[in-house]
Design a protein around this motif. Structure first.
Motif, PDB file in Angstrom:
ATOM      1  N   CYS A   1      -5.182   2.714   7.836  1.00 25.00           N
ATOM      2  CA  CYS A   1      -4.218   3.228   6.892  1.00 25.00           C
ATOM      3  C   CYS A   1      -4.682   4.381   6.775  1.00 25.00           C
TER       4      CYS A   1
ATOM      5  N   CYS B   1       0.387   3.239   3.863  1.00 25.60           N
ATOM      6  CA  CYS B   1       0.758   2.664   5.040  1.00 25.60           C
ATOM      7  C   CYS B   1       1.782   1.402   4.737  1.00 25.60           C
TER       8      CYS B   1
ATOM      9  N   CYS C   1       0.845  -1.191  -0.100  1.00 23.43           N
ATOM     10  CA  CYS C   1       0.087   0.130   0.052  1.00 23.43           C
ATOM     11  C   CYS C   1       1.083   1.078  -0.017  1.00 23.43           C
TER      12      CYS C   1
ATOM     13  N   CYS D   1      -5.935  -2.772   0.337  1.00 22.54           N
ATOM     14  CA  CYS D   1      -5.085  -2.546   1.640  1.00 22.54           C
ATOM     15  C   CYS D   1      -5.863  -3.081   2.810  1.00 22.54           C
TER      16      CYS D   1
HETATM   17 ZN   LIG Z   1      -2.905   1.208   3.445  1.00 27.15          ZN
END
Ligand SMILES: [Zn+2]
Length: 680
Positions: free
Chosen positions: A428, A410, A407, A423
């Motif tokens: 996140c 994050c 991702c 994700c």
């Molecule tokens: Zn993420």
């Protein structure tokens, strides 16, 4: 100059290309080239085959006018062949055709100009006024029987207002707005509304077709036994309207008032409609000009390929070529990863385009798209711009672009679910920003001042980790931060406070539960499930049945609702919002509260027909106004069945479940006496 050798090579190449495009276009409903390009290739092949008939391949794609025949649907022969129309691309071309009609027709003609809807052709066969078969165009002679799917389209009458034997042609389409909404939820999205309509009409389950709000404009009819006295196309359209069809009101008739062969200013009119195209609620790819007088049509007849009395004036699809500079990745509020192409800014139709969504990896693979490629971008009306195909590969040797493994927000490893990639980290930062931005959005809680920058700022600052945090931030303490004056801080604090008054229905939508939008929320609350408490009790007791039985609720919606509301983080979010004072229930309306709530905690189903409650929805309203819930099917949770005359399978089901069965007279006594029959 053509040489035989060159022609042979080109015929082989065109035949192969066209065969591939026909498959993508008609069978998979995912074309790789524009219509204009396809037409040009086909025209070129027809030209070469005309020049060198001996070189024509025995399986040449030119032998098919084009076919949408697919497997899975029975093939049906059309009683009247569905021919394609001859085409013109200029106003002059149209005028030349009119002149040819006039010379052959030997009388004063009038011409009708209609919009050419960019959809899917369907022929509906009615027998004694009942819809017997709905058949796709197919190759013009044989089509696929898609009757169960067509029956889900509300603008297709199942029974006509008169018992006629009639074949009706129409164009099935999806309005642009519905396309934009729906396409975002598709596993593999479609480039345009026509492809989505074509895919939908061929669903194997008609329940899936029914979820898409397709419409049909009827535009042509032929009679098996000519009992109706119609002499012109305009009369046919009027008859279709009388019979219950949706007929496109956009129509112009041009008559030769002076008998000198001039028809007002048809080319001007064509230009005007082409200009207005982007303002229409649906897609058109041209106009159709037809001889109005049916007698003259018979006289003019047909060539081998098309009627001589009609002509398609084709628009060029707004399309532009540009270079893909980069491909970025967006993380949505649900964690869904969307690749977006950043392109060299280009004008497409009336708008400037610099970002184009690529939906998901499958879509990119289908295009075989790489950074640096030159692509064709289309934008039809209000439809979101789409990459139609790669025109030229990049010279840097970049290969088909692949989603990153992590991702971008994050760094969590991405996971694939169906056609999409997610994700999985609910904390996140990009997801948090997305979730909050959705919650405060204009269509949801409508919090003034919470633009994207403000939300990102609050998240980046570490002040906000989830939706409830926006209610606990000390906005006054932020005065002095970049962009934060006293006025701004005051406005945010006020907006937050005011949003506590927003009704339950809005709060429920704003939570952003997948597949659970405004329409589903209304269905739920109107069915009597008026509080979060009630809803959570159902989830905790595993009572999916009651929800599935709500008319208009699909299993997908229910599954999504259960999954989301079983998630501990979501439960915590809701619990905090309840404590903060947001609305999590909806009171019954005043009129309802005045009535004794005799049906509270009961689940009613209504079937058959009634004297006092026609339509049946009147009975449903009486039940809901007295605290009862209503469902469209009988399940083990159904406590009462109100059975009118002609009650069928639902009555049998109710008997097998031991459901209390009530007839109309008993029901009226219950309403009047204000007492419930609790003899269950
Ligand atoms: Zn993420």
């Amino acid at each position: 100059m053509e040489t035989v050798e060159h022609a042979q090579v080109e015929i082989a190449r065109l035949s192969e290309e066209l065969r591939r495009h026909q498959h993508h276009y008609y069978v998979e409903a995912q074309p790789l080239v524009s219509d204009t390009q396809y037409d040009r290739m086909m025209d070129r092949l027809l030209y070469l085959e005309g020049l060198y008939p001996e070189l024509k391949l025995s399986d040449s794609p030119s032998q098919r006018v084009g076919s949408d025949l697919g497997t899975g649907f029975p093939e049906v022969r059309h009683t009247v062949p569905v021919l394609s129309l001859d085409k013109a691309y200029t106003g002059d071309g149209v005028l030349q055709w009119i002149e040819r009609c006039r010379q052959r027709g030997e009388q004063r003609l009038s011409f009708v100009v209609e919009e050419k809807i960019d959809g899917v052709s369907l022929v509906l066969y009615y027998e004694k006024g009942l819809l017997a078969r709905a058949v796709t165009r197919g190759n013009g002679f044989v089509g696929n029987d898609v009757t169960p799917n067509a029956k889900t389209i509300k603008s297709i009458p199942l029974r006509l207002s008169r018992p006629l034997d009639i074949a009706v042609r129409g164009e099935v389409f999806l309005p642009k707005e519905d396309f934009n909404t729906l396409n975002g939820t598709m596993e593999v999205p479609y480039a345009n509304p026509r492809n989505l309509a074509a895919g939908t009409i061929r669903r194997l389950k008609s329940s899936e077709t029914a979820m898409v709000p397709l419409k049909m404009f009827a535009y042509e009819a032929s009679f098996t036994n000519p009992t109706e006295a119609v002499h012109s196309h305009v009369e046919i359209l009027r008859l279709l309207k009388d019979l219950g069809f949706l007929v496109n009101p956009s129509l112009a008739v041009f008559a030769d008032a002076d008998g000198d062969g001039t028809y007002g200013d048809i080319p001007d009119y064509l230009g005007k409609l082409e200009q207005q195209r982007s303002t229409l609620a649906y897609e058109i790819d041209g106009l159709v000009i037809k001889v109005n007088e049916l007698g003259v049509r018979d006289f003019l007849g047909y060539t081998g390929h098309h009627p001589r009395w009609a002509l398609a004036y084709k628009f060029d699809a707004p399309e532009a070529q540009t270079e893909v500079l980069d491909i970025g990745v967006q993380v949505g509020r649900t964690g869904r990863i969307t690749p977006v192409a950043r392109v060299k800014t280009v004008k497409v139709g009336n708008s400037m385009v610099s970002n184009v969504t690529l939906h998901n990896q499958d879509y990119i693979n289908l295009l075989e798209l790489a950074i640096g490629d030159t692509v064709a971008i289309s934008k039809r009306g209000d439809v979101i711009p789409a990459v139609e195909r790669v025109v030229e590969k990049n010279e840097e040797g970049n290969t088909t672009w692949q989603l990153p493994a992590e991702c971008p927000s994050c760094k969590t490893t991405l996971v694939r679910n169906g056609a999409h990639t997610f994700c999985p980290n609910g904390a996140c930062p990009d997801q948090v920003v997305g979730r909050i931005s959705f919650f405060v959005g204009r269509q949801q809680m409508d919090l003034d001042g919470f633009g994207p920058e403000t939300v990102s700022f609050l998240v980046d600052k570490g002040l906000v980790h989830d939706i409830p945090d926006i209610y606990t931030v000390d906005y006054d303490a932020l005065v002095g931060e970049p962009g934060f004056g006293e006025k701004k801080a005051g406005a945010l604090a006020q907006a937050v406070e005011k949003s506590k008054e927003q009704p339950y229905r809005l709060v429920l939508v704003a939570l952003g539960i997948p597949d659970f939008g405004k329409k589903a929320v209304d269905l739920l609350v109107n069915a009597g499930i008026r509080s979060m408490k009630q809803l959570l009790e159902m989830v905790d007791s595993g009572d999916a049945e009651t929800l599935v039985a709500i008319k208009g609720f699909g299993k997908k919606t229910v599954d999504s609702l259960f999954a989301e509301l079983s998630d501990a983080k979501v439960r915590e979010r809701i619990a905090r919002l309840i404590l903060l004072g947001l609305q999590f229930s909806e009171a019954a309306t005043d009129a309802e509260e005045m009535l004794p709530q005799i049906f509270r905690n009961q689940v009613w189903c209504v079937t058959g027909s009634f004297e006092r409650f026609a339509p049946r929805s009147l009975a449903l309203k009486e039940i809901e106004a007295r605290g009862g819930r209503t469902t469209s099917s009988v399940t083990s949770k159904t406590s009462h069945l109100l059975a009118g005359s002609g009650a069928g399978s639902k009555l049998q089901q109710a008997q097998s479940f031991g459901t209390t069965i009530v007839d109309e007279q008993q029901f009226i006594r219950m309403l009047e006496g204000g007492e419930s029959d609790d003899s269950r």
